[in-house]
Design a protein around this motif. Structure first.
Motif, PDB file in Angstrom:
ATOM      1  N   ALA A  86       0.756  -1.272  -0.038  1.00  0.00           N
ATOM      2  CA  ALA A  86      -0.100  -0.081   0.306  1.00  0.00           C
ATOM      3  C   ALA A  86       0.714   1.207  -0.040  1.00  0.00           C
ATOM      4  O   ALA A  86       2.096   1.224   0.455  1.00  0.00           O
ATOM      5  CB  ALA A  86      -0.957   0.089   1.349  1.00  0.00           C
ATOM      6  N   TYR A  88       0.364   5.735   0.918  1.00  0.00           N
ATOM      7  CA  TYR A  88      -0.273   6.986   1.250  1.00  0.00           C
ATOM      8  C   TYR A  88      -0.062   8.089   0.288  1.00  0.00           C
ATOM      9  O   TYR A  88       1.055   8.301  -0.219  1.00  0.00           O
ATOM     10  CB  TYR A  88       0.124   7.189   2.642  1.00  0.00           C
ATOM     11  N   ILE A 103      -5.439   5.794   1.068  1.00  0.00           N
ATOM     12  CA  ILE A 103      -4.422   4.775   0.642  1.00  0.00           C
ATOM     13  C   ILE A 103      -4.803   4.215  -0.373  1.00  0.00           C
ATOM     14  O   ILE A 103      -6.013   3.760  -0.671  1.00  0.00           O
ATOM     15  CB  ILE A 103      -4.466   3.881   2.159  1.00  0.00           C
ATOM     16  N   TYR A 105      -3.943   0.410  -2.607  1.00  0.00           N
ATOM     17  CA  TYR A 105      -3.297  -0.866  -2.593  1.00  0.00           C
ATOM     18  C   TYR A 105      -3.218  -1.568  -4.205  1.00  0.00           C
ATOM     19  O   TYR A 105      -4.031  -1.175  -4.909  1.00  0.00           O
ATOM     20  CB  TYR A 105      -4.337  -1.811  -1.787  1.00  0.00           C
ATOM     21  N   PHE A 178       2.116  -1.515   6.342  1.00  0.00           N
ATOM     22  CA  PHE A 178       1.597  -1.186   5.022  1.00  0.00           C
ATOM     23  C   PHE A 178       1.526  -2.149   3.971  1.00  0.00           C
ATOM     24  O   PHE A 178       1.429  -1.761   3.002  1.00  0.00           O
ATOM     25  CB  PHE A 178       2.401   0.247   4.598  1.00  0.00           C
ATOM     26  N   THR A 192      -2.281  -1.799   9.006  1.00  0.00           N
ATOM     27  CA  THR A 192      -2.176  -0.250   8.858  1.00  0.00           C
ATOM     28  C   THR A 192      -3.101   0.221   9.854  1.00  0.00           C
ATOM     29  O   THR A 192      -3.558  -0.635  10.786  1.00  0.00           O
ATOM     30  CB  THR A 192      -2.922   0.081   7.478  1.00  0.00           C
ATOM     31  N   THR A 259       4.633  12.801   0.583  1.00  0.00           N
ATOM     32  CA  THR A 259       3.833  12.003  -0.165  1.00  0.00           C
ATOM     33  C   THR A 259       3.579  12.551  -1.635  1.00  0.00           C
ATOM     34  O   THR A 259       2.748  12.097  -2.006  1.00  0.00           O
ATOM     35  CB  THR A 259       2.248  12.235   0.538  1.00  0.00           C
TER      36      THR A 259
END
Length: 364
Positions: A86, A88, A103, A105, A178, A192, A259
């Motif tokens: 995953a 963020y 999030i 995946y 994660f 998570t 991020t």
């Protein structure tokens, strides 16, 4: 109230448990089950669980999914190559403001899942579908309201989940942070959370949520509401949408520069041009109050380098003092003395590095 608000599959269990319910992003959600303080400590010291079914899982499928997500998100999903891993990220508007933080995946080149916040879910899906359509991407954006979601957090959380669902242990015992994995019963278990503690977030068919909740409660996992969730995430130094960032605030001034990926010069994600042109004159820092009082969002803060504002603030149950996050001029550093205006008085405070608490230990 409940007749006009949306309800999760666990609504009846919350009412049965005597939860105090509040309107949260259009959902009728438990703020506490009696003692917010005890719920907070349960997560730090043992195991607590949260109904987070108001958050929305959105499946993104199709041959164009990767390229679509590289356009949609500020972080680069090309980093995800191992199934279940995953990432963020923020989803930005063209001006660089944050539509939502989320999030994502990776399950396969044409199989992804995005988990978005409750209060922004409808606008998120509309935005996601519009980007897919206008960009001509070969992709399906599929909201999954048939799913529920539980967060089980705390030093004993994983052991309690395995006690409740022994068949899940083999797949999740070596699960890295994660990362998520499919388990029996059509569920997804991810390592998570939003508390600064270890644990799992579990996505499963809505019809199975109540049985899992009751089985965990029977094993001593304490039901926790939104109140404890907020003090836990603040201690963990985790942003809350609508407070640390929103559509008028970009991630570079919200402590979320990590991020945003500019590495691929050819990746024209939405908002990139605005971020690259932005003047970053403010940043997000942690603050702890040095006298009695409670800091709250929007209170004024002053430093030797200029004025700022608290974005979040509360009493820290773990630390026994008031803590907060503040947007302040660039150059304000951990260790600096600042002042916070509370009820007309300027009280002394100190800038600290976040998080304040991790894995049950005070580190700020």
């Amino acid at each position: 109230m409940s007749s006009t608000l949306k309800q999760t599959p666990l609504y009846a269990v919350h009412i049965e448990s005597g939860a105090k319910m509040v309107d949260f992003g259009g959902w009728d959600m438990p703020v506490s089950y009696g003692s917010q303080l005890e719920e907070h400590h349960a997560v730090r010291q043992d195991a607590g669980m949260f109904d987070v079914s108001h958050m929305l899982n959105v499946d993104v499928k199709g041959a164009g999914a990767k390229g679509y997500l590289q356009r949609l998100l500020a972080n680069d999903v090309a980093k995800l190559t191992v199934p279940g891993k995953a990432l963020y990220s923020c989803m930005l508007n063209p001006e660089g403001g944050v539509i939502d933080d989320l999030i994502v995946y990776f399950f396969g080149p044409d199989d992804w899942r995005v988990v978005v916040n409750a209060g922004t879910a409808d606008k998120d899906v509309a935005w996601m579908q519009n980007v897919a359509r206008s960009g001509g991407f070969d992709v399906q954006v599929l909201p999954r309201r048939d799913l529920a979601m539980l967060a089980v957090q705390g030093p004993n959380a994983r052991e309690r989940v395995w006690a409740a669902r022994p068949g899940w242990k083999a797949a999740t015992a070596e699960l890295q942070p994660f990362t998520g994995v499919a388990v029996p019963d059509g569920a997804l278990v991810a390592r998570t959370g939003y508390t600064g503690e270890d644990g799992f977030e579990i996505v499963l068919p809505a019809a199975q949520a109540e049985a899992l909740w009751r089985d965990l409660a029977a094993l001593g996992v304490r039901p926790c509401g939104l109140g404890a969730r907020d003090t836990l995430r603040l201690e963990a130094g985790m942003n809350l949408y609508g407070q640390e960032m929103d559509e008028q605030v970009n991630p570079l001034v919200s402590g979320l520069a990590w991020t945003v990926s500019f590495k691929d010069a050819d990746r024209g994600f939405i908002g990139r041009d605005a971020l690259e042109a932005a003047e970053v004159d403010r940043g997000l820092v942690g603050v702890k109050l040095l006298e009695r009082g409670v800091m709250r969002g929007h209170m004024k803060i002053r430093s030797d380098k200029g004025d700022g504002e608290l974005t979040s603030g509360s009493m820290s149950p773990t630390m026994g003092i008031s803590i907060g996050m503040a947007r302040v001029p660039v150059g304000v550093q951990p260790g600096d003395a600042v002042q916070v205006e509370i009820r007309g008085k300027w009280l002394p405070a100190q800038v600290v590095k976040m998080p304040f608490v991790r894995n049950g230990k005070v580190i700020a």
